[in-house]
Design an enzyme around this catalytic site. Structure first.
Site, PDB file in Angstrom:
ATOM      1  N   GLY A  42      72.687  37.495   3.077  1.00  0.00           N
ATOM      2  CA  GLY A  42      73.397  38.773   3.195  1.00  0.00           C
ATOM      3  C   GLY A  42      72.820  39.620   4.314  1.00  0.00           C
ATOM      4  N   THR A 243      81.888  23.594  20.048  1.00  0.00           N
ATOM      5  CA  THR A 243      80.941  24.572  20.593  1.00  0.00           C
ATOM      6  C   THR A 243      80.150  23.925  21.719  1.00  0.00           C
ATOM      7  OG1 THR A 243      79.232  26.180  20.007  1.00  0.00           O
ATOM      8  CG2 THR A 243      79.125  24.051  18.877  1.00  0.00           C
ATOM      9  N   ASP A 256      74.672  32.239   9.290  1.00  0.00           N
ATOM     10  CA  ASP A 256      74.685  33.692   9.063  1.00  0.00           C
ATOM     11  C   ASP A 256      74.976  34.433  10.367  1.00  0.00           C
ATOM     12  OD1 ASP A 256      73.998  33.164   6.430  1.00  0.00           O
ATOM     13  OD2 ASP A 256      71.851  33.295   6.851  1.00  0.00           O
ATOM     14  N   SER A 297      65.816  35.148  15.807  1.00  0.00           N
ATOM     15  CA  SER A 297      66.530  34.363  16.817  1.00  0.00           C
ATOM     16  C   SER A 297      67.935  34.900  17.099  1.00  0.00           C
ATOM     17  CB  SER A 297      66.636  32.906  16.344  1.00  0.00           C
ATOM     18  OG  SER A 297      67.510  32.787  15.234  1.00  0.00           O
TER      19      SER A 297
HETATM   20  O1  RIB Z   1      70.896  31.122   5.628  1.00  0.00           O
HETATM   21  C1  RIB Z   1      69.523  31.191   5.912  1.00  0.00           C
HETATM   22  C2  RIB Z   1      68.821  31.948   4.850  1.00  0.00           C
HETATM   23  O2  RIB Z   1      68.918  31.242   3.640  1.00  0.00           O
HETATM   24  C3  RIB Z   1      67.343  32.155   5.055  1.00  0.00           C
HETATM   25  O3  RIB Z   1      67.046  33.327   5.765  1.00  0.00           O
HETATM   26  C4  RIB Z   1      66.780  32.147   3.658  1.00  0.00           C
HETATM   27  O4  RIB Z   1      66.292  33.391   3.270  1.00  0.00           O
HETATM   28  C5  RIB Z   1      67.920  31.679   2.768  1.00  0.00           C
HETATM   29  O5  RIB Z   1      68.458  32.718   2.066  1.00  0.00           O
HETATM   30 NA    NA Z   2      67.036  30.107  14.783  1.00  0.00          NA
END
Ligand code: RIB
Ligand code: NA
Length: 309
Positions: A42, A243, A256, A297
């Site tokens: 999140g 990509t 994420d 990163s």
């Molecule tokens: O998606 C990566 C994340 O998954 C990491 O930062 C770790 O905390 C887990 O939640």
């Molecule tokens: Na990374």
């Protein structure tokens, strides 16, 4: 206040060990580097959206401990509103033990801790922000009921929803699909949800169509170095969006980064075609895999070319 992106989700302290390979059962191996970072799906997604220029708020729960204190400062450093970040003394801040191999792949165990105590009272308090957001994102590192309630509230107020079923588990409540304007998962999550192997972009197209039929507005299945597959209820023909190939150092959190970028684009360019949004989010995520760590990163506005913003 009107936010571009509100995330109802997790925060974790990432405890990262780099090793040549992932250990086998019962085995101890030497790693070459250890570091601690800010993670949790999140928060990672929120940080990426904020770094691209979105006005963001995080709805989450951390422990009343040093990790929780540090996390709140991390949100502030990234320009994220902490008005809806709560601290509890009933559980510790979430933690993730992460092992990254020389190919940049990982294996992760999370202990969600305080994240599991985020519930309806916190959603109530954040109502104003949630109901007026342009985009709301949730995942599955908090109680699924809390994610579901956040999605229900967003739908009721015509807030666009992105749902990331991660970490995935089989027999996800059917309501999650119906409440997802964009349902975004990676290949291994798609495998868990569908109970079949997803190896190629053709496989991904097939499972994306099945996921779409469960009631999502659009589906994106990310495929790591192969980019992603996109389809929507308006155009249910799967489109493979490749990509650019890069050398992966650490792919942790790349998904994420992709979702945070996706949320930024939806908030800033609501009428940009989803394929173009996915193409740009692929590029943003490809930056993240070339550096160590998760949030460390993720690119900032200044790192991205003008055509990506
Ligand atoms: O998606 C990566 C994340 O998954 C990491 O930062 C770790 O905390 C887990 O939640
Ligand atoms: Na990374």
């Amino acid at each position: 206040e009107d936010y571009d992106v509100v995330v109802v989700g997790s925060c974790m302290t990432d405890l990262v060990s780099q090793a040549p390979r992932l250990p086998r059962v019962g085995e101890t191996i030497h790693g070459h580097k250890f570091f601690i970072g800010f993670g949790g799906k999140g928060a990672n997604q929120c940080v990426q959206a904020a770094r691209m220029g979105a006005k963001t708020a995080m709805v989450c729960k951390v422990g009343k401990d040093v990790f929780g204190d540090n996390y709140i400062q991390n949100f502030k450093n990234n320009g994220i509103s902490t008005d809806y970040v709560e601290q509890t003394s009933d559980a510790a801040t979430g933690a993730a033990s992460i092992i990254v191999n020389d190919a940049g792949e990982n294996a992760i165990v999370i202990v969600a801790g305080a994240n599991m105590l985020l519930g309806d009272p916190e959603l109530q308090k954040a109502q104003g922000a949630l109901n007026h957001a342009k985009v709301m994102i949730c995942q599955l590192e908090i109680s699924p009921d809390t994610s579901l309630n956040a999605l229900r509230a967003a739908r009721k107020h015509q807030v666009r929803t992105i749902f990331n079923p991660a970490p995935a588990f089989p027999d996800l409540s059917p309501e999650f699909y119906k409440l997802s304007d964009i349902f975004c998962c990676n290949e291994s999550e798609a495998e868990i949800l569908m109970g079949k192997t997803v190896a190629t972009s053709e496989d991904a197209g097939k499972v994306a169509l099945e996921l779409l039929r469960r009631g999502c507005g659009s589906v994106i299945v990310t495929l790591g170095s192969q980019g992603c597959v996109v389809l929507s209820s308006q155009d249910s023909h799967p489109k493979h969006i490749p990509t650019t190939s890069v050398t992966a150092v650490d792919t942790t959190g790349a998904g994420d980064s992709f979702i945070g970028a996706l949320a930024f684009y939806l908030a800033h360019y609501p009428s940009l075609p989803l394929e173009e949004v996915a193409r740009r989010a692929n590029v943003v995520a490809s930056f993240s895999v070339q550096k160590e760590g998760t949030q460390t990163s993720f690119p900032y506005q200044k790192d991205l070319r003008a055509e990506l913003l």
